[in-house]
Design an enzyme around this catalytic site. Sequence first.
Site, PDB file in Angstrom:
ATOM      1  N   GLY A  11       0.698  -1.575  -0.128  1.00  0.00           N
ATOM      2  CA  GLY A  11      -0.296   0.185  -0.231  1.00  0.00           C
ATOM      3  C   GLY A  11       0.315   1.269  -0.202  1.00  0.00           C
ATOM      4  O   GLY A  11       0.631   2.597   0.169  1.00  0.00           O
ATOM      5  N   SER A  12       1.815   1.063  -0.833  1.00  0.00           N
ATOM      6  CA  SER A  12       3.057   2.730  -0.597  1.00  0.00           C
ATOM      7  C   SER A  12       1.897   3.118  -1.415  1.00  0.00           C
ATOM      8  O   SER A  12       2.721   4.863  -1.218  1.00  0.00           O
ATOM      9  CB  SER A  12       4.327   2.748  -1.317  1.00  0.00           C
ATOM     10  OG  SER A  12       4.774   1.788  -1.937  1.00  0.00           O
ATOM     11  N   ASN A  13       1.496   2.925  -2.827  1.00  0.00           N
ATOM     12  CA  ASN A  13       0.688   4.638  -3.409  1.00  0.00           C
ATOM     13  C   ASN A  13      -0.160   4.373  -3.375  1.00  0.00           C
ATOM     14  O   ASN A  13      -0.791   6.016  -2.310  1.00  0.00           O
ATOM     15  CB  ASN A  13       0.357   3.237  -4.867  1.00  0.00           C
ATOM     16  CG  ASN A  13       1.879   3.246  -5.803  1.00  0.00           C
ATOM     17  OD1 ASN A  13       1.788   4.009  -6.022  1.00  0.00           O
ATOM     18  ND2 ASN A  13       1.712   2.173  -5.811  1.00  0.00           N
ATOM     19  N   MET A  89      -3.293  -7.539  -7.336  1.00  0.00           N
ATOM     20  CA  MET A  89      -2.326  -8.132  -8.156  1.00  0.00           C
ATOM     21  C   MET A  89      -2.913  -9.407  -8.832  1.00  0.00           C
ATOM     22  O   MET A  89      -3.105 -10.463  -8.989  1.00  0.00           O
ATOM     23  CB  MET A  89      -1.286  -9.252  -7.563  1.00  0.00           C
ATOM     24  CG  MET A  89      -0.649  -8.356  -6.152  1.00  0.00           C
ATOM     25  SD  MET A  89       1.033  -7.254  -7.749  1.00  0.00           S
ATOM     26  CE  MET A  89       1.758  -8.213  -8.269  1.00  0.00           C
ATOM     27  N   ARG A  90      -4.500  -8.869  -8.824  1.00  0.00           N
ATOM     28  CA  ARG A  90      -5.326 -10.073  -9.411  1.00  0.00           C
ATOM     29  C   ARG A  90      -6.243  -9.326 -11.597  1.00  0.00           C
ATOM     30  O   ARG A  90      -6.031  -7.636 -11.010  1.00  0.00           O
ATOM     31  CB  ARG A  90      -6.594  -9.548  -9.004  1.00  0.00           C
ATOM     32  CG  ARG A  90      -6.571 -10.554  -8.022  1.00  0.00           C
ATOM     33  CD  ARG A  90      -6.889 -11.198  -7.099  1.00  0.00           C
ATOM     34  NE  ARG A  90      -5.990 -12.509  -5.981  1.00  0.00           N
ATOM     35  CZ  ARG A  90      -5.557 -13.310  -5.466  1.00  0.00           C
ATOM     36  NH1 ARG A  90      -5.824 -14.234  -7.096  1.00  0.00           N
ATOM     37  NH2 ARG A  90      -4.605 -13.706  -4.653  1.00  0.00           N
ATOM     38  N   HIS A 108       1.760   0.226 -12.494  1.00  0.00           N
ATOM     39  CA  HIS A 108       2.549  -0.402 -13.352  1.00  0.00           C
ATOM     40  C   HIS A 108       3.972  -0.310 -13.692  1.00  0.00           C
ATOM     41  O   HIS A 108       5.006   1.102 -13.773  1.00  0.00           O
ATOM     42  CB  HIS A 108       2.215  -0.523 -14.864  1.00  0.00           C
ATOM     43  CG  HIS A 108       2.372  -2.450 -15.620  1.00  0.00           C
ATOM     44  ND1 HIS A 108       3.227  -3.504 -14.864  1.00  0.00           N
ATOM     45  CD2 HIS A 108       3.636  -2.384 -16.157  1.00  0.00           C
ATOM     46  CE1 HIS A 108       3.367  -4.348 -15.012  1.00  0.00           C
ATOM     47  NE2 HIS A 108       4.330  -3.533 -16.119  1.00  0.00           N
TER      48      HIS A 108
HETATM   49  C1  GRF Z   1       3.936  -1.122  -7.431  1.00  0.00           C
HETATM   50  O1  GRF Z   1       5.115  -1.132  -7.533  1.00  0.00           O
HETATM   51  C2  GRF Z   1       3.342  -0.821  -8.228  1.00  0.00           C
HETATM   52  O2  GRF Z   1       3.320  -0.772  -9.864  1.00  0.00           O
HETATM   53  C3  GRF Z   1       2.469  -2.364  -8.947  1.00  0.00           C
HETATM   54  O3  GRF Z   1       2.157  -2.886  -7.922  1.00  0.00           O
HETATM   55  C4  GRF Z   1       3.634  -2.375  -6.512  1.00  0.00           C
HETATM   56  C5  GRF Z   1       2.257  -2.176  -5.417  1.00  0.00           C
HETATM   57  O4  GRF Z   1       2.798  -1.318  -3.915  1.00  0.00           O
HETATM   58  N1  GRF Z   1       1.258  -3.059  -9.579  1.00  0.00           N
HETATM   59  P1  GRF Z   1       2.207  -0.402  -3.154  1.00  0.00           P
HETATM   60  O5  GRF Z   1       1.607  -2.648  -2.613  1.00  0.00           O
HETATM   61  O6  GRF Z   1       1.345   0.042  -3.199  1.00  0.00           O
HETATM   62  O7  GRF Z   1       3.390  -0.810  -2.487  1.00  0.00           O
END
Ligand code: GRF
Length: 216
Positions: A11-13, A89-90, A108
């Site tokens: 969940g870093s994003n 991741m789905r 991505h």
């Molecule tokens: C990110 O690098 C994104 O590009 C990919 O999955 C990763 C998720 O990272 N689809 P986070 O869970 O947001 O840390």
Amino acid sequence: MKIAVLVSGRGSNLDAILKARARGSCRVEVVGVAADRDGTVALELARRHDIPTTIVAPSAYAEQAAWDRALAEQVGAWQPELVVLAGFMRIIGPALLAAFAGRIINVHPSLLPSFPGRDAPARALAKGVKLSGCTVHVVDEGVDTGPILAQAAVAVSAADTPEILHQRIQRAEHALLPAVLDAIAHGDLVLSPSPGYLPALTQVTASMFWPPVLKP
Ligand code: GRF
């Protein structure tokens, strides 16, 4: 702009979106966070921010189509204007795609159309690329194939491992994704629901979407 965020992991994003929102640079309201499994850092983060959460695990459904419909129903209940896949991741199914046609975006860790799918940083390293980065794109029925909204590039170092390269790419993601969301929220980036369109960038500055290559 009301957004729902779909997560599977760290969940870093999501964290970057929430921090940018707190700074006033990402004018969105996260109305819900959906995960495909429990026990993720991303879910904990959402709960700490009092954001409604739901877990829609494929294992709870007899078939993929039922899982897809349940996800579409639960996300739809929040009535988001945009759905953001942030480390989900789905592969999403036709029910969710139809419910939010042209209004689902994904981040991505590669410069698409190179290296779609899993383990993109490791595959980029294995190919010896000297430049990598991240892409924010509209989701269609393919795997990382939808119209590209924005990209940021990072340099690849000879000493990189897949993990180190992915971390550098993620730093770029954490700047790019909130900026794209803010641009959509503010009407600077227009998403059209018609199929086959190319998104139109109206007023954004080029540097925001094509930042200089970051040093390793
Ligand atoms: C990110 O690098 C994104 O590009 C990919 O999955 C990763 C998720 O990272 N689809 P986070 O869970 O947001 O840390």
